[in-house]
Design a protein around this motif. Structure first.
Motif, PDB file in Angstrom:
ATOM      1  N   PRO A 195       0.749  -1.338   0.294  1.00 38.14           N
ATOM      2  CA  PRO A 195       0.139  -0.653   0.132  1.00 38.14           C
ATOM      3  C   PRO A 195       0.645   1.274   0.144  1.00 38.14           C
ATOM      4  O   PRO A 195       0.304   2.855  -0.307  1.00 38.14           O
ATOM      5  CB  PRO A 195      -0.726  -0.368   1.344  1.00 38.14           C
ATOM      6  CG  PRO A 195      -0.877  -1.552   1.784  1.00 38.14           C
ATOM      7  CD  PRO A 195       0.600  -2.227   1.322  1.00 38.14           C
ATOM      8  N   ILE A 196       1.748   0.967   0.554  1.00 42.06           N
ATOM      9  CA  ILE A 196       2.755   1.905   0.399  1.00 42.06           C
ATOM     10  C   ILE A 196       3.885   2.694  -0.367  1.00 42.06           C
ATOM     11  O   ILE A 196       3.661   4.055  -0.542  1.00 42.06           O
ATOM     12  CB  ILE A 196       3.477   2.454   2.160  1.00 42.06           C
ATOM     13  CG1 ILE A 196       3.327   2.528   3.308  1.00 42.06           C
ATOM     14  CG2 ILE A 196       4.756   3.243   1.981  1.00 42.06           C
ATOM     15  CD1 ILE A 196       3.656   2.327   4.693  1.00 42.06           C
ATOM     16  N   SER A 197       3.597   1.415  -0.712  1.00 39.75           N
ATOM     17  CA  SER A 197       4.383   1.875  -2.603  1.00 39.75           C
ATOM     18  C   SER A 197       3.640   1.982  -3.260  1.00 39.75           C
ATOM     19  O   SER A 197       3.703   3.225  -4.201  1.00 39.75           O
ATOM     20  CB  SER A 197       4.917   0.138  -2.871  1.00 39.75           C
ATOM     21  OG  SER A 197       6.213   0.260  -2.323  1.00 39.75           O
ATOM     22  N   ARG A 198       2.340   2.299  -3.522  1.00 42.62           N
ATOM     23  CA  ARG A 198       1.465   2.459  -4.652  1.00 42.62           C
ATOM     24  C   ARG A 198       1.154   3.759  -3.728  1.00 42.62           C
ATOM     25  O   ARG A 198       0.905   4.649  -4.519  1.00 42.62           O
ATOM     26  CB  ARG A 198       0.585   1.602  -4.103  1.00 42.62           C
ATOM     27  CG  ARG A 198      -0.965   1.548  -5.539  1.00 42.62           C
ATOM     28  CD  ARG A 198      -2.467   0.750  -5.452  1.00 42.62           C
ATOM     29  NE  ARG A 198      -2.031   0.402  -6.655  1.00 42.62           N
ATOM     30  CZ  ARG A 198      -2.806  -0.167  -6.870  1.00 42.62           C
ATOM     31  NH1 ARG A 198      -4.553  -0.239  -6.466  1.00 42.62           N
ATOM     32  NH2 ARG A 198      -3.283  -1.257  -7.357  1.00 42.62           N
ATOM     33  N   GLY A 199       1.013   4.278  -2.454  1.00 42.11           N
ATOM     34  CA  GLY A 199       0.796   5.718  -2.524  1.00 42.11           C
ATOM     35  C   GLY A 199       1.722   6.085  -3.323  1.00 42.11           C
ATOM     36  O   GLY A 199       1.452   7.447  -3.626  1.00 42.11           O
ATOM     37  N   ILE A 200       2.841   6.270  -2.815  1.00 39.74           N
ATOM     38  CA  ILE A 200       4.385   6.402  -3.309  1.00 39.74           C
ATOM     39  C   ILE A 200       4.563   7.058  -4.655  1.00 39.74           C
ATOM     40  O   ILE A 200       4.750   8.005  -5.395  1.00 39.74           O
ATOM     41  CB  ILE A 200       5.906   6.089  -2.637  1.00 39.74           C
ATOM     42  CG1 ILE A 200       5.914   6.478  -1.174  1.00 39.74           C
ATOM     43  CG2 ILE A 200       6.804   7.115  -3.462  1.00 39.74           C
ATOM     44  CD1 ILE A 200       6.708   5.796  -1.030  1.00 39.74           C
ATOM     45  N   ILE A 201       4.429   6.173  -5.520  1.00 35.05           N
ATOM     46  CA  ILE A 201       4.310   5.940  -7.494  1.00 35.05           C
ATOM     47  C   ILE A 201       2.791   6.290  -7.699  1.00 35.05           C
ATOM     48  O   ILE A 201       3.588   7.565  -8.552  1.00 35.05           O
ATOM     49  CB  ILE A 201       4.074   4.046  -7.936  1.00 35.05           C
ATOM     50  CG1 ILE A 201       5.187   3.890  -7.212  1.00 35.05           C
ATOM     51  CG2 ILE A 201       3.973   5.309  -9.024  1.00 35.05           C
ATOM     52  CD1 ILE A 201       6.497   3.739  -7.462  1.00 35.05           C
ATOM     53  N   ASN A 202       1.725   6.463  -7.148  1.00 33.97           N
ATOM     54  CA  ASN A 202       0.607   7.566  -7.131  1.00 33.97           C
ATOM     55  C   ASN A 202       1.385   9.202  -7.096  1.00 33.97           C
ATOM     56  O   ASN A 202       0.985   9.677  -7.960  1.00 33.97           O
ATOM     57  CB  ASN A 202      -0.681   6.955  -6.633  1.00 33.97           C
ATOM     58  CG  ASN A 202      -0.869   5.954  -7.148  1.00 33.97           C
ATOM     59  OD1 ASN A 202      -0.781   5.411  -8.042  1.00 33.97           O
ATOM     60  ND2 ASN A 202      -2.536   5.776  -6.668  1.00 33.97           N
ATOM     61  N   HIS A 203       2.184   9.573  -6.353  1.00 34.45           N
ATOM     62  CA  HIS A 203       2.426  10.959  -5.537  1.00 34.45           C
ATOM     63  C   HIS A 203       3.115  11.105  -6.351  1.00 34.45           C
ATOM     64  O   HIS A 203       3.484  12.017  -7.557  1.00 34.45           O
ATOM     65  CB  HIS A 203       3.021  10.957  -4.819  1.00 34.45           C
ATOM     66  CG  HIS A 203       1.768  11.430  -2.970  1.00 34.45           C
ATOM     67  ND1 HIS A 203       1.773  12.821  -2.849  1.00 34.45           N
ATOM     68  CD2 HIS A 203       0.941  10.866  -3.003  1.00 34.45           C
ATOM     69  CE1 HIS A 203       0.861  12.689  -2.065  1.00 34.45           C
ATOM     70  NE2 HIS A 203       0.460  11.439  -1.563  1.00 34.45           N
TER      71      HIS A 203
END
Lengths: 920, 65
Positions: free
Chosen positions: A873-881
């Motif tokens: 979840p964190i990785s996806r959040g960062i990539i989305n950002h």
């Protein structure tokens, strides 16, 4: 014992006072500070309903037929209770159509029919004339008693000695009063503020006088109502007077019939229509009058029974009708009888004033003017100024009505029992009720139906009440009453068609209403309405709808000069000039008058002459059909306005429904988020507890066990260290996640090279891979891949992906692959392993917080550190950002899971900058 | 909306008055009382006053609309 002189002086001073009050009222009105503009004055003016018949006759009726006197007042109470609905509608119509009398009202409702107006006016004159005579008789009789007491012989009346009869002089003074205050000017509204002020004052006088007698009877003549009752009770019930229902003529049925009769007559009596509708200044006054007037009725009736009882118990002498006067006279009082006389005088005069004005308006507008206008030889239609004519006709009508009333009183008064005249008049006036009330609510009521109903009703009335009344006065043989005309017993006037044992008023009301209503309805259903009738019917029935505020618009053409000429002939020059904004059109001015002006002109003429006449006159100058089509169109217009209004309402409600739906779904989303938050908190605390528990357990073992092999101690300490690391990593990740979700995570994008970052990430995990004996393949392009990103965070994501891959790779021969494929717009990084892969339905779930794949849960027992379930979840959040995306894809090289991420290529200038920076 | 309520109340009050002033109910009140007088006059005056009070309450309270 009062002398003639004193009584005369007081009586005529009272009349003089009326002149002063009326003049004051008129002056205030001219100054714009109207006295009449008050609901209380309005309610008091309605009390013109209480005539001399009430003042003297109520006690008489109570003394002979018990409670029947009350019906005359309960009926109006009923009418006033729903007056706010019915009367307000009539007021609204009368004001918008400038209606001046009940004849005008009915004529206007049925297509401004002149014939119908004439019929109503004729009926009114015939039916009301005796009622006026009744008032004059009351004046004569009361004057006689007051001056001659104890001699109560009714004064002999004869025409030859009319100057001896005070009623004649009173009638004369009233004629002057009415001409002065009733016909001073022609006004479109036909309001007479001075007169109304005087009427309201008279209402107060008669109420006070009557209550004074009542108090005298109850508290002075006897020590209290109880004593009066006791005295009367010892005599009367045995004599048959006990105020029960069986005493009413006709019993319960007679009671009901008279109640309905009074209700209808209250609305349709010409004088009541005059004060209720025509003289109404503001329809909101009706609101208070609707309960104040019934209260007035209650008060004036409060002492009727005590006075009757006191009179019957011996204090009064002579006719019960005169108890009000003889009661104080027999006690030897001087001034109270005078007050009573003045009260009776005020009751009689107020009725005569209003009734005469109402009748004279009808006579001039509905009877005389239309006839004169049609009488070609007079050439009235070409005459210059007709306003003088109109006022003259009205003044003559007033004098004639009063003279006729007096003649009636002087010639017939003694023969024909006047006491019954009140109810006979009521029954005649009630004939207007069907066409009036049905016309207000039923659009289909037609002119022919109304005329047929009125004619039939009035004929039945004449046969069942009027003619037998004359006969009983001794004017003709009474044979036909007992046996029917020519021996036809079915036509006996008091038992028509064999309907026997009813009291005569209920009997007459039943048959006349039956004929009236059934003909009105029947003929209306089978006749066709003219266009004008339809228009008027629509205007009347829709009067209370807010959109109904429009007048018929004239479609024809008239030039201004002709219109000016017409108006000034009837209204006088000054009123016409006001209408034309003070400009006299030139003789050769043939510019067309605007439709609004023509409509206004018609309204003004209607006010002065009645609607039927006004229509004929306007037609005489308007060329081309003065089309009713236009008014029909305007009604259509209001209908379409209503439709438009409805449509807009519908739109609004649809919009509201949509907003409501959105709100509902937003609420559902909020609830779901709330549930997720709770779940998250529960999971976090669970996840935090697990490592804490093991740290605590091992630490306790270490502290408790003193003798433990060193290598075991070492092993336990390593576990503690590892779990602490996991704990701090977990907390770090939770913080990251919180920052990501609240949008407070600050990234520091800067130009960097993805190839380089991949290398760094691989370097970071080399050690780990070697430990796990993982075969690692790295596929990187030769060229740098410039992009804008936060290098630290991107590195964190790459390491996380590699770490995950290593965990899930095949346990025996683990393989992991990282490939970077540059594209025109996006760079793509694949991280694959040769593990069991991720099921298609699990592919989105792995990005949920704390999600642990089953394989991972299974493999948790192996010697592999468990994940926190927060990495992806964190990785996806960062990539989305960073403007890219991260998802699970089909594996391309190895058979296991494949996590793919895409990041946008830096834009040109950014790319240049990035390349520059990288190269420097 | 207010207007509708006002009309409804006034119509109901009129019907109530008509029923109270009509024979079937009046016959119930027509009983002999003191000195053999009927109770009817007292009942009618009381009902009358009550109806006027109700009308005043209904009409004056809805002054707003």
């Amino acid at each position: 014992m009062l002398t003639n002189l004193v009584v005369l002086v007081v009586a005529f001073s009272y009349l003089a006072l009326l002149f002063i009050i009326a003049a004051w009222g008129d002056r205030r009105a001219e100054q714009g500070r109207s006295v009449v503009n008050s609901p209380t004055i309005y309610a008091l003016s309605i009390a013109v309903y209480c005539t001399a018949w009430t003042f003297y006759g109520s006690v008489g009726r109570a003394a002979t037929t018990g409670l029947s006197f009350l019906l005359i007042y309960l009926g109006p109470t009923l009418a006033m209770l729903c007056g706010w609905l019915v009367l307000r509608k009539m007021i609204r119509i009368a004001q918008s159509q400038r209606i001046t009398s009940i004849a005008d009202f009915i004529s206007a409702r049925y297509g401004k029919s002149g014939g119908l107006g004439m019929l109503v006016a004729l009926i009114a004159v015939v039916a009301i004339m005796p009622y006026i005579a009744l008032q004059l008789k009351a004046i004569t009789v009361s004057y006689g008693i007051l001056t001659e007491y104890p001699n109560q012989r009714p004064p002999a009346l004869s025409l030859s000695a009319f100057w001896d009869d005070k009623a004649f002089w009173v009638a004369l003074v009233l004629a002057v009063f009415i001409i002065l205050f009733g016909t001073r000017h022609l006004d479109a509204s036909e309001r007479h503020e001075g007169m109304v002020t005087a009427i309201a004052f008279e209402s107060l006088v008669k109420l006070c006088a009557f209550i004074a007698v009542g108090i005298f009877a109850c508290f002075i003549l006897y020590p209290g109502p109880g004593a009066l009752l006791e005295r009367a009770g010892s005599i009367l019930p045995d004599a048959g007077l006990h105020f029960g229902l069986d005493q009413i003529p006709g019993g319960p049925l007679g009671w009901f019939g008279t109640l309905i009769l009074a209700t209808l007559a209250f609305i349709t009596l010409p004088r009541q229509f005059q004060v209720l509708v025509v003289e109404n200044v503001n329809e909101h006054h009706l609101r208070r009058a609707c309960w104040l007037f019934p209260l007035y009725l209650l008060l004036i009736n409060l002492f009727v029974i005590p006075i009757a009882l006191a009179g019957l118990a011996g204090s009064g002498t002579g006719e019960p009708d005169n108890f009000v006067l003889t009661l104080p006279l027999s006690a030897g009082l001087q001034w109270l009888p005078l007050l009573v006389f003045i009260g009776g005088l005020s009751a009689a005069t107020s009725m005569m004033i209003v009734e005469t004005i109402a009748l004279s308006t009808m006579v001039s507008n509905q009877l005389v003017m239309p006839l004169l206008l049609r009488w070609r030889r007079l050439h009235l239609d070409r005459s210059r100024d007709l306003s003088g004519w109109l006022l003259g006709i009205r003044r003559i009508a007033i004098i004639l009505i009063l003279i006729l009333g007096y003649l009636y009183h002087a010639l017939i008064g003694e023969a024909y029992s006047l006491v019954t005249i009140g109810l006979v008049s009521f029954a005649a006036a009630a004939q207007f009720a069907p066409s009036l009330l049905l016309g207000l609510y039923w659009r289909g009521a037609s002119r022919n139906g109304a005329a047929a109903g009125l004619l039939a009703g009035i004929l039945v009335w004449a046969w069942t009440l009027l003619i037998p009344g004359f006969a009983l006065s001794g004017w003709m043989s009474t044979d036909f009453i007992e046996h029917g005309p020519f021996g036809w017993s079915l036509l006996r006037p008091y038992a028509l068609f064999g309907l026997e044992n009813w009291d005569i008023y209920t009997h007459s009301l039943f048959w006349s209403m039956l004929a009236n209503i059934s003909l009105l309805v029947g003929v209306s259903l089978f006749s066709r309405q003219s266009h004008l009738e339809q228009t008027q019917a629509a205007l009347f029935t829709n009067a209370l709808r807010p959109e109904a505020e429009q007048a018929a618009i004239w479609q024809g053409q008239a030039n201004r000069y002709e219109l000016f000429g017409l108006l000034s002939r009837y209204l006088g020059r000054s009123a016409t000039l006001r209408l034309f904004d003070g400009q006299t059109p030139a003789l050769d001015d043939d510019s067309p008058a605007p439709p609004a002006l023509i409509a206004k002109a018609q309204q003004e003429l209607t006010g002065a002459l009645g609607s039927a006449t006004a229509r004929i006159l306007i037609n005489s100058v308007v060329r081309g059909e003065a089309l009713d089509l236009a008014s029909i169109l305007s009604i259509l217009d209001t209908t379409s306005q209503t439709l438009e209004y409805n449509r807009r309402l519908e739109q609004k409600s649809a919009e509201l429904e949509r907003i409501g739906h959105e709100l509902r779904s937003a609420n559902e989303r909020l609830l779901e988020l709330d549930r997720l938050k709770d779940e998250f908190v529960a999971m976090v605390s669970h996840e935090l507890r697990t490592p804490l528990t093991s740290i605590r357990a091992f630490a306790e073992i270490l502290s408790d066990a003193d003798e433990m092999p060193a290598d075991q101690q070492q092993h336990f300490l390593q576990i503690i260290v590892r779990e602490s690391e996991r704990l701090s990593r977990l907390i770090e990740e939770i913080l990251d996640l919180a920052r990501l979700e609240s949008g407070r995570m600050t990234l520091h994008p800067q130009p960097c090279d993805l190839t380089e970052l991949c290398r760094q990430a691989v370097d970071g995990v080399t050690q780990l891979f070697q430990q796990r004996a993982i075969t690692f393949t790295l596929q990187l392009p030769d060229t740098p891949c410039p992009l804008m990103a936060d290098p630290d965070r991107l590195l964190q994501v790459l390491i996380n992906l590699l770490d995950n891959a290593s965990k899930f790779a095949n346990a025996d021969q683990p393989e992991v692959l990282l490939s970077l494929q540059p594209g025109k717009r996006r760079f793509r990084v694949n991280v694959e392993d040769n593990g069991p892969g991720i099921l298609a339905q699990e592919r989105e779930k792995v990005f949920e917080k704390f999600h642990q794949t089953e394989q991972q849960a299974d493999s948790g027992s192996h010697n592999r550190p468990r994940g926190t379930g927060l990495g992806l979840p964190i990785s996806r959040g960062i990539i989305n950002h960073l403007g890219g995306r991260l998802w699970v894809d089909e594996p391309q090289h190895l058979a296991g899971a494949c996590l793919a991420l895409e990041l946008p290529v830096a834009r040109d200038e950014q790319q240049d900058k990035a390349v520059d920076q990288l190269s420097s | 909306m207010m207007k509708q309520a006002l009309s409804g109340r006034l119509i109901a009050l009129t019907v109530l008055a008509l029923v109270l002033f009509s024979p079937p109910l009046l016959l119930l009140f027509d009983r002999p009382a003191a000195w053999n007088f009927s109770t009817l006059p007292v009942v009618i005056y009381l009902v009358w006053a009550a109806l006027i009070m109700l009308a005043a309450l209904i009409l004056e309270r809805s002054d707003a609309d």
